[in-house]
Design an enzyme around this catalytic site. Structure first.
Site, mmCIF file in Angstrom:
data_model
loop_
_atom_site.group_PDB
_atom_site.id
_atom_site.type_symbol
_atom_site.label_atom_id
_atom_site.label_comp_id
_atom_site.label_asym_id
_atom_site.label_seq_id
_atom_site.Cartn_x
_atom_site.Cartn_y
_atom_site.Cartn_z
ATOM 1 N N GLU A 152 3.466 -10.354 -7.516
ATOM 2 C CA GLU A 152 3.326 -8.887 -7.524
ATOM 3 C C GLU A 152 4.450 -8.275 -6.695
ATOM 4 O O GLU A 152 4.775 -8.762 -5.614
ATOM 5 C CB GLU A 152 1.977 -8.458 -6.923
ATOM 6 C CG GLU A 152 1.844 -6.931 -6.915
ATOM 7 C CD GLU A 152 0.640 -6.415 -6.137
ATOM 8 O OE1 GLU A 152 -0.481 -6.585 -6.628
ATOM 9 O OE2 GLU A 152 0.839 -5.847 -5.040
ATOM 10 N N ALA A 158 -11.913 2.270 -13.179
ATOM 11 C CA ALA A 158 -10.974 1.370 -13.852
ATOM 12 C C ALA A 158 -11.490 1.001 -15.244
ATOM 13 O O ALA A 158 -10.706 0.859 -16.186
ATOM 14 C CB ALA A 158 -10.768 0.120 -13.003
#
Ligand code: FAD
Length: 309
Positions: free
Chosen positions: A7, A116
């Protein structure tokens, strides 16, 4: 065989962008499964995130775009998703997003999308409207095409081995994850944690509750006490006091670095031994520490080529 992925966050200055190019080159060379790029909660990093994603698309590594729910109308969110899909991105991490600076959890900082799970649904919908079906070649019949289902996208979501800080119970975390899976998520990536049993226990409980999607552990080599305190503050987790004590006792930056790498490598080994199918490494936009961890785990050799584990 165990995979690994990274990431990164978009650079905040021209100097950082230049340094990031070199970091990406080093990471790409090792052959990760994907590199994900974070997204500023309020959409503030939209262009910078897209630039990094576009750069990744010119490499051999698949990019994964983080997208958040903060402040969007349905129309805005749909346009951004379409923009990312048009740019060729087929891996997403759908998250709600942290409250923007100056706002807190109780404030009404969300837009039309309230969780989400709703963002997962919207990505699915935009993709299936864009590409309801695909035309594939028919082997042995040049020029002929057959109709197949449109390309599926990977939609990852966040999971919290130690519970989301605002969650009222383990059951609420599981219900949230199950709702995201039902909405179409096919991958979960965990919040940072520091002990293998936290992840392994969580996976057991999630599987028992019906979570079938892959759950990748998110780990980070933390190489100084100051960095550890800052990370814990940011993610609102409980301090791993054993690691903090070892980092403090190590005293010099070199010894602290060695402690951080050793701790994360042991964690990685235990996760793989416990059944994790990959390691997702938070890089903090620096390649050395994450690559040292992968070498110590035995996933990479000393000259960075990939070993099969
Ligand atoms: P959700 O799944 O929407 O859940 C948020 C909270 O609301 C949970 O407590 C959940 O239990 C509760 N909840 C959800 N739906 C319901 C419902 N219907 N009823 C009741 N309660 C509900 N933030 C960024 O800003 N940018 C990033 O790029 C980013 N990347 C991340 C990557 C990973 C791997 C992780 C783990 C986190 C990331 N974050 C990022 C942080 C994330 O935005 C925060 O942790 C956020 O607080 C939760 O996001 P979520 O997607 O889990 O939210």
């Amino acid at each position: 065989m165990s995979t690994f992925s990274f990431e990164m966050y978009p650079p905040r200055s021209t100097a950082a962008a230049l340094a990031m190019g070199k970091t990406i080159d080093q990471l790409v060379e090792t052959g990760p499964e994907f590199i994900s790029v974070t997204y500023g909660a309020s959409g503030s990093t939209r262009d910078a995130s897209l630039d990094v994603l576009r750069h990744l698309m010119s490499t051999t590594v698949a990019p994964m775009a983080h997208l958040t729910c903060i402040g969007w109308t349905y129309q805005d969110a749909t346009a951004v998703i379409r923009e990312f899909l048009d740019a060729g991105i087929t891996n997403f991490l759908a998250i709600r997003g942290d409250p923007p600076e100056g706002q807190s959890e109780g404030d009404d900082f969300l837009g039309d999308l309230k969780s989400a799970g709703e963002l997962v649904q919207l990505i699915q919908m935009v993709q299936s409207e864009r590409e309801p079906f695909a035309q594939l070649d028919v082997p042995g019949f040049p020029g002929s095409k057959r109709i197949a289902r449109g390309a599926k996208v990977t939609i990852g979501v966040a999971a919290f081995p130690n519970g989301h800080p605002r969650s009222r119970s383990v059951q609420q975390d599981l219900d949230t994850l199950l709702a995201k899976q039902a909405a179409g998520a096919n991958l979960a990536i965990t919040q940072l944690f520091f002990h293998a049993d936290e992840y392994l226990r969580f996976v057991d409980v999630a599987r028992a509750a019906g979570v079938t999607m892959r759950i990748l552990p998110g780990i980070m080599p933390v190489v100084s006490p100051a960095r550890l305190k800052r990370m814990i503050e940011l993610i609102d987790e409980t301090m791993p006091t054993d690691l903090l004590a070892r980092l403090v006792t190590a005293e010099t930056p070199e010894r602290q670095y060695a402690v951080g790498i050793e701790h994360t490598a042991r964690l990685g080994e235990e996760l793989i031994a416990g059944g994790a199918t990959g390691l997702h490494l938070y890089t903090y936009n620096q390649h050395k520490a994450v690559l040292d961890v992968l070498r110590a785990v035995g996933i990479l050799t000393t000259n960075q080529t990939r070993e099969h584990v």
